[in-house]
Design an enzyme around this catalytic site. Sequence first.
Site, PDB file in Angstrom:
ATOM      1  N   CYS A   1       0.833  -1.208   0.000  1.00 53.90           N
ATOM      2  CA  CYS A   1       0.000   0.000   0.000  1.00 53.90           C
ATOM      3  C   CYS A   1       0.869   1.260   0.000  1.00 53.90           C
ATOM      4  CB  CYS A   1      -0.920  -0.031   1.221  1.00 53.90           C
ATOM      5  SG  CYS A   1      -1.620   1.558   1.688  1.00 53.90           S
TER       6      CYS A   1
ATOM      7  N   CYS B   1      -9.675 -25.777  31.260  1.00 51.27           N
ATOM      8  CA  CYS B   1     -10.974 -25.092  31.194  1.00 51.27           C
ATOM      9  C   CYS B   1     -10.899 -23.734  31.886  1.00 51.27           C
ATOM     10  CB  CYS B   1     -12.067 -25.929  31.847  1.00 51.27           C
ATOM     11  SG  CYS B   1     -12.260 -27.591  31.142  1.00 51.27           S
TER      12      CYS B   1
ATOM     13  N   CYS C   1     -11.047 -28.719  35.865  1.00 54.18           N
ATOM     14  CA  CYS C   1     -10.093 -28.825  34.743  1.00 54.18           C
ATOM     15  C   CYS C   1      -9.272 -27.540  34.596  1.00 54.18           C
ATOM     16  CB  CYS C   1     -10.880 -29.125  33.468  1.00 54.18           C
ATOM     17  SG  CYS C   1     -10.013 -28.761  31.933  1.00 54.18           S
TER      18      CYS C   1
ATOM     19  N   CYS D   1       0.461   3.484   3.025  1.00 52.81           N
ATOM     20  CA  CYS D   1       1.101   2.884   4.205  1.00 52.81           C
ATOM     21  C   CYS D   1       2.607   3.178   4.201  1.00 52.81           C
ATOM     22  CB  CYS D   1       0.865   1.374   4.235  1.00 52.81           C
ATOM     23  SG  CYS D   1      -0.875   0.899   4.203  1.00 52.81           S
TER      24      CYS D   1
END
Length: 444
Positions: free
Chosen positions: A55, A197, A194, A58
């Site tokens: 770009c 988890c 767990c 950019c």
Amino acid sequence: MGPLLLGLLGCSLLVSVRALYSPSDDVIELTPSNFNKEVIQSDSLWLVEFYAPWCGHCKNLAPEWKKAASALKGIVKVGAVDADQHQSLGGQYGVRGFPTIKVFGANKNKPEEYQGGRSSQAIVDGAMSALRALVKDRLAGKSGGSSYSKQSGGGGGGSGGSKKDVVELTDDNFDEMVLNSDDVWLVEFFAPWCGHCKNLEPEWAAAATSVKEQTNGKVHLGAVDATVHQGLASRYGIRGFPTIKVFRKGEEPQDYQGGRSRDDIIAQAMDLFADNAPAPELLEIVNEDTVKSTCEESQLCVIAVLPHILDTGASGRNDYLDVMMKMADKYKKKMWSWLWTEAGAQMELEASLGIGGFGYPAMAAINTRKMKFALMRGSFSETGIHEFLRELSVGRGSTATLGGGAMPKISTVEPWDGKDGQLPVEEEYDLSDVDLDDDFKDEL
């Protein structure tokens, strides 16, 4: 030796094209693997540029971005994402063109669009203004940092979103809420003891909040305590924790195959949402409400001006509409609006788009937030429209300000009835009852 030197030269050129920023800069390189830790879980204010190495804008911004990063070092974090390489991050934050700059302040779930100038001084000024606002909010007692509440039992020291957006699923409500739903569900089967988890919990909660917002509640994240609701765990063959399943109406549940960070979960959810979403509706512009209710809710509004019905007939018009519907389906992930009108029905709209009463069919794309539009120059075909929209989606299209800087007046018209057009019937005049003088009769 010659080929070796050429090879090394080619590699160095490739690196220089792709890498706008280097480790020696004060700009922090952000990727899907570190974005969550560096930005989302940070208490700092972040300015993040989403760019593409090819770009031109950019490349022009890069030296100014580096200067601003050096000036703000230790005060405001300045980062950059190669959104051409890390498209999931760009998609997650609605990046449609390059460069796009986002300000991650008090609420990291809802970064703000940077609207300032592109010089290093303007960037620094914008950052300090955002920093003052953040400090003011904290003094007022508003939440700062990552805006995620701490999760009970959460591991890893991370913070996540509110658990209220994670739907608690049980043996009693699972079928009604998940299996009978038209929406997409990502369901975690967990056990409270767990460890994995517990590590997932804040990520799952944060993703649930973001996905709910981005899909307007069409994709849900749920959780089943498999130690309590063992019937569900048995039904879906759960053997370990956490296990994540994807549920879509009419399909067998599938194992979730993505990563476990909130960014990964959000990216997967958005892909599922796009796959499950119908193509946007193609609407005829019949009054101002049609335009207002569709274009104001979308980043881009694609409008076609089709030839008059007398020029194409119903069959020809339907061919054009079929092309539009195919492209609407192809680009449905963008969640753009799609409208059409007949040539001559909305003259002020045509004039503001520079269509000017000829060259039908024509197509334009309008950004009503910026009051900018782009006019398609190619053919009104799947290939031509695809090229036009692809250029726009990567920020390469040529745009102009909408005539008058505001949406034009939209006329109220009768909707097309789906039939061929009819030529106006010429009225016949009966002259037998008209008294004509003799001279005029002779002339006749």
